[in-house]
Design a protein around this motif. Structure first.
Motif, PDB file in Angstrom:
ATOM      1  N   LEU A   1       2.044   9.985  31.685  1.00 33.32           N
ATOM      2  CA  LEU A   1       1.961  10.339  33.101  1.00 33.32           C
ATOM      3  C   LEU A   1       3.153   9.778  33.882  1.00 33.32           C
ATOM      4  CD1 LEU A   1       0.505  11.572  35.486  1.00 33.32           C
ATOM      5  CD2 LEU A   1      -0.924   9.564  35.629  1.00 33.32           C
TER       6      LEU A   1
ATOM      7  N   THR B   1      -3.099  16.718  34.917  1.00 34.16           N
ATOM      8  CA  THR B   1      -4.545  16.737  34.697  1.00 34.16           C
ATOM      9  C   THR B   1      -5.026  18.099  34.223  1.00 34.16           C
ATOM     10  OG1 THR B   1      -4.646  15.254  36.574  1.00 34.16           O
ATOM     11  CG2 THR B   1      -6.723  16.051  35.742  1.00 34.16           C
TER      12      THR B   1
ATOM     13  N   ASN C   1      -2.182   7.408  22.449  1.00 34.58           N
ATOM     14  CA  ASN C   1      -2.382   7.008  23.838  1.00 34.58           C
ATOM     15  C   ASN C   1      -1.743   5.657  24.099  1.00 34.58           C
ATOM     16  OD1 ASN C   1      -3.724   9.227  24.651  1.00 34.58           O
ATOM     17  ND2 ASN C   1      -5.765   8.360  24.463  1.00 34.58           N
TER      18      ASN C   1
ATOM     19  N   LEU D   1      -0.808   4.528  38.854  1.00 38.53           N
ATOM     20  CA  LEU D   1       0.588   4.665  38.416  1.00 38.53           C
ATOM     21  C   LEU D   1       1.508   5.186  39.509  1.00 38.53           C
ATOM     22  CD1 LEU D   1       0.380   6.054  34.798  1.00 38.53           C
ATOM     23  CD2 LEU D   1       0.003   3.792  35.659  1.00 38.53           C
TER      24      LEU D   1
ATOM     25  N   LYS E   1      -8.388   6.115  37.392  1.00 37.61           N
ATOM     26  CA  LYS E   1      -7.690   4.912  36.931  1.00 37.61           C
ATOM     27  C   LYS E   1      -6.181   5.141  36.936  1.00 37.61           C
ATOM     28  CE  LYS E   1     -10.039   4.608  33.148  1.00 37.61           C
ATOM     29  NZ  LYS E   1     -10.231   4.166  31.767  1.00 37.61           N
ATOM     30  N   ASP E   2      -5.767   6.364  36.572  1.00 38.97           N
ATOM     31  CA  ASP E   2      -4.334   6.636  36.461  1.00 38.97           C
ATOM     32  C   ASP E   2      -3.639   6.753  37.805  1.00 38.97           C
ATOM     33  OD1 ASP E   2      -4.288   6.522  33.782  1.00 38.97           O
ATOM     34  OD2 ASP E   2      -4.376   8.666  33.424  1.00 38.97           O
TER      35      ASP E   2
ATOM     36  N   PRO F   1      -8.409  -0.017  35.445  1.00 43.24           N
ATOM     37  CA  PRO F   1      -7.115   0.622  35.187  1.00 43.24           C
ATOM     38  C   PRO F   1      -6.224  -0.271  34.325  1.00 43.24           C
ATOM     39  CG  PRO F   1      -7.629   0.634  37.523  1.00 43.24           C
ATOM     40  CD  PRO F   1      -8.666  -0.199  36.873  1.00 43.24           C
TER      41      PRO F   1
ATOM     42  N   SER G   1     -10.672   9.044  34.298  1.00 41.33           N
ATOM     43  CA  SER G   1      -9.361   8.583  33.825  1.00 41.33           C
ATOM     44  C   SER G   1      -8.288   8.893  34.858  1.00 41.33           C
ATOM     45  CB  SER G   1      -9.015   9.161  32.459  1.00 41.33           C
ATOM     46  OG  SER G   1      -9.150  10.531  32.461  1.00 41.33           O
TER      47      SER G   1
ATOM     48  N   ASN H   1       0.951   4.951  26.751  1.00 38.13           N
ATOM     49  CA  ASN H   1       0.663   3.979  27.807  1.00 38.13           C
ATOM     50  C   ASN H   1       1.662   2.842  27.838  1.00 38.13           C
ATOM     51  OD1 ASN H   1      -1.526   5.207  28.960  1.00 38.13           O
ATOM     52  ND2 ASN H   1      -2.999   4.240  27.601  1.00 38.13           N
TER      53      ASN H   1
END
Lengths: 399, 376
Positions: free
Chosen positions: B215, B250, A335, B313, B309-310, A140, B306, A339
């Motif tokens: 996100l 998503t 991205n 957050l 991994k997200d 991550p 993904s 990010n």
């Protein structure tokens, strides 16, 4: 001839019930959808208005003019003490742009190196690059940011015992990286700027002339080298003519801290390093796919035409690979920009981070979130439009 | 005159000879792959040096200089020590369960077991009863898990979601996110390919909006704005808010993945379905979607990776997932030391990497498997 209900003759309109007619059904279905959306939106707006009133939260963007009253760790544009919330958000936007631009530059460099490296015939290099991609893109991003910020940068020595990367010029400590400031003398500064601009303009004409000449006579002119020479040579000439009028101002040690110079705060460094390394693993895959997409026949044809290895790469492989690479590459840049909002986790003062402070202080969640969304959407949509235009330009013209 | 002929016709094949030794065997391999030129040799040496130094520094930190047993962080604060494993041992349960009450931890454990028991056979193409399995995974497992985790029924002690954390929350957010966003994503994808202009426009705007924003802002929006949207007096659980945000976010990405699958289905399939007299939903549900979804399984798995991994957050809106739990435990004064942070991140990295790498390998394998069925 007997007619069954529902069937029709050749010249009659079909006799179906109105609710079975696909066209009418379409209208009804769309009307219902629209109605549902409008009712939903109205309910939400109504509820929000009631809730806001009950909680005594103001509405509208008036709060942007209110004095902010908090300090910001990195202020690339002026941010005096009595600045407004609007100014704070603007500082955040500039900081986001700084991270995004530096991150994109480094991510591209690392990504292309790794991507090309993965296709290398050298076993060790290709495996090493493969391992990089598989390791980095499966972790991550937030973890990587934390790692660089809390585990690497924060255990650097205090300013008093700064690491000297270049003795007396570049320092590294837990307050960040200190680079010397460049002060050009009046003539040198102007000369370099004008030299650079003149180099750009002249090289454009040189390239045009070189292309014409090649089309007419077949003789080639090393336009690439000429461009490079003009763009870097002219400013250099101006700089030499000014008698090397440059003073470097390095950071000076005071009792507890370093003063002067350009300071890159650790939050910025951690964010840039993590973003660049993470995005590079995706860019590497994009580059690899792009190069593999150029069929080997192209290389063989180029060789049989007598092009050298370098010419083959420059004139045949790279232009075709770029056509495949650029759209997903832009996507990766986008991205990276999105990010960069993870900055909030380590309190780098970017758009989301400063917006969050404004949100907490003013309580005007809807307005702040609307500003965020509008800015990020604006960036995305602009990029998408530019990309579409580019794709139309480079698309293979089929005859 | 002797009857000798100078003509020679060979009766048997020439014996096979080995190729020159410089073209086969380890030497040739070394020459082509490692030491093709001086530059190549230089790169090889550099690469080996990098590999050795990296592997050694990790091994040195995690094994050689590591502290293996200690009552507190005192031993880890010594000069020059490596990973602080006792810290991980002390906090391990919290990394997995968060602050879930210790005597109730069997419930999340049971959920993990249920999850694995329904997902693993689903992921193996050879295991039969896929339809039942899908129902078990998408309907039975979530309902049972919900009641097991929240409690308040069948004599189970109620446990508030604020106590949930660690790997449990990471799995909940990512699985619920993907399961809830799948139907939403299918609808959006169908809408985007619809011939009805208003429906199409609504879907395009929705998809592009959610794909265009980060996100984090979506999570902020969910946690700050959702309560405002609800009728007065109705409160939404904090975890639920994050779940809603994640699911909507998503679904926009899944919609694009599924649209790719829909576009790959040949027009003949649609025409065939229409010729059989199937209506729109029958055509989509019985003919097109089953084929399209099968095609995009790798894409869905990639979205899941993904998302997995997200989920980290959610830490920003103070929900403690695996990384959040580790990050929070780092500030424990008992264990605080210069190496605690690195140890914690090493653990997080290993866990996330194993999950993500495993899933990406699975998706690649699935892609190859599916590709063979569609070769013409």
């Amino acid at each position: 001839m007997t007619k069954r209900p529902g069937s029709s003759g050749a010249d009659e309109p079909p006799r179906v019930a109105w609710y079975n007619d696909p066209v009418k059904r379409g209208y009804i279905f769309q009307a219902l959808t629209l109605l549902a959306v409008i009712v939903g939106a109205w309910t939400i707006i109504h509820n929000t208005a009631v809730n806001l009133e009950k909680r005594n939260i103001a509405q509208g963007f008036g709060f942007l003019a209110t004095t902010a009253g908090f300090d910001i760790a990195q202020t690339p544009i002026d941010y005096p003490h009595d600045s407004s919330y609007g100014r704070a958000i603007l500082v955040g936007l500039v900081n986001t742009a700084i991270v995004a631009i530096i991150g994109v530059v480094f991510a591209t460099m690392i990504g292309f190196l790794i991507g090309v490296g993965r296709l290398s015939r050298n076993f060790v290099i290709s495996r090493l690059c493969g391992a990089y991609v598989e390791l980095i893109r499966n972790l991550p991003l937030l973890l990587q940011i934390f790692f660089w910020y809390f585990a690497v940068l924060s255990i650097l020595p205090a300013p008093r015992n700064s690491l000297q990367i270049v003795p007396d010029w570049v320092f590294l400590n837990n307050r960040g990286l200190y680079l010397p400031e460049f002060h050009f003398g009046g003539f040198a500064g102007a000369g370099i700027t004008w030299g650079f601009l003149a180099g750009l303009v002249i090289s454009w004409f040189v390239r045009r002339w070189a292309r014409r000449r090649q089309e007419e006579t077949g003789q080639q002119f090393p336009a690439g080298w000429a461009t490079l020479g003009l763009i870097f040579g002219l400013p250099l000439l101006a700089f030499i003519a000014s008698g090397f009028d440059l003073t470097l101002v390095a950071a000076k040690k005071s009792t507890f801290n370093l003063q002067g110079g350009i300071q890159l705060i650790p939050e910025l460094m951690a964010l840039v390093v993590a973003l660049a390394i993470y995005t590079a693993s995706f860019i590497a895959e994009v580059v690899r796919a792009g190069i593999l997409a150029v069929s080997h026949g192209q290389t063989e044809a180029a060789r049989s035409l007598g092009l050298s290895h370098g010419q083959n790469l420059r004139l045949v492989v790279i232009p075709q690979a770029m056509r495949v690479i650029i759209p997903p590459l832009t996507n990766q840049y986008l991205n990276l920009t999105k990010n960069s909002s993870l900055a909030v986790a380590i309190a780098y003062p970017d758009l989301v981070s400063l917006g969050g402070i404004v949100l907490n202080q003013s309580g005007q969640a809807i307005e702040v979130i609307a500003i965020w969304m509008a800015i990020y959407l604006g960036i995305s949509v602009t990029t998408a439009l530019v990309m579409n235009a580019y794709n139309r330009r480079v698309a293979i013209v089929e005859r | 005159m002797t009857d000798t002929s100078l003509a020679f016709v060979r009766k048997e094949l020439a014996e096979r000879r080995d190729p020159p030794s410089s073209f086969v065997g380890p030497v040739a391999w070394l020459r082509t792959n490692l030491f093709g030129s001086l530059f190549d040799a230089l790169l090889t040496v550099m690469g080996v040096a990098i590999v050795v130094s990296l592997v050694w520094s990790v091994l040195d930190f995690a094994v050689v200089r590591a502290v293996w047993s200690a009552e507190s962080g005192e031993a880890c604060r010594a000069e020059g020590v490596g990973a602080c494993w006792p810290f991980v041992e002390a906090y391990w349960k919290q990394f997995v369960y968060g602050r879930y009450p210790a005597e109730e931890r069997w419930r999340p454990t049971l959920v993990f077991v249920l999850f694995a028991a329904t997902l693993i056979p689903l992921a193996m193409p050879k295991v039969p009863y896929k339809r039942l399995n899908v129902i078990a995974f998408l309907v039975v497992m979530p309902i049972v898990s919900y009641f097991l985790l929240t409690g308040g029924i069948f004599g189970l002690v109620p446990v508030e979601t604020t106590l949930w954390g660690g790997l449990l929350v990471t799995l909940i957010v990512s699985v619920v996110g993907i399961v809830c966003s799948l139907p939403l994503g299918i609808l959006l994808a169908l809408g985007r390919r619809s011939k009805l202009p208003i429906v199409k426009m609504l879907c395009v705007v929705t998809i592009e909006f959610w794909r265009g924003v980060p996100l984090i802002t979506v999570l902020f929006m969910a946690s700050n704005m959702l309560p405002l949207f609800m009728p007065a007096g109705m409160d939404v659980d904090k975890l639920l808010r994050a779940l809603i945000g994640v699911a909507i976010f998503t679904s926009a990405y899944l919609a694009e993945t599924i649209r790719g699958g829909l576009q790959a289905i040949p027009k003949g399939q649609y025409e065939g379905a229409m010729a059989l007299g199937l209506g729109y939903w029958q055509m989509m549900g019985l003919i097109v979607m089953p084929q399209a979804l099968k095609l995009v399984i790798p894409g869905i798995v990639n979205s899941f990776i993904s998302l997995f991994k997200d989920t980290t957050l959610v830490l920003i809106v103070s929900i403690f997932d695996l990384l959040g739990m580790i990050q929070a435990s780092l500030s424990d004064p008992i264990w605080i030391s210069p190496v605690t942070g690195k140890t914690g991140y090493l653990v997080a990295a290993m866990l996330f990497w194993i999950f993500c790498f495993g899933m990406s390998r699975y998706s690649q394998w699935m892609e190859r498997r599916l590709a063979t069925g569609h070769k013409r």
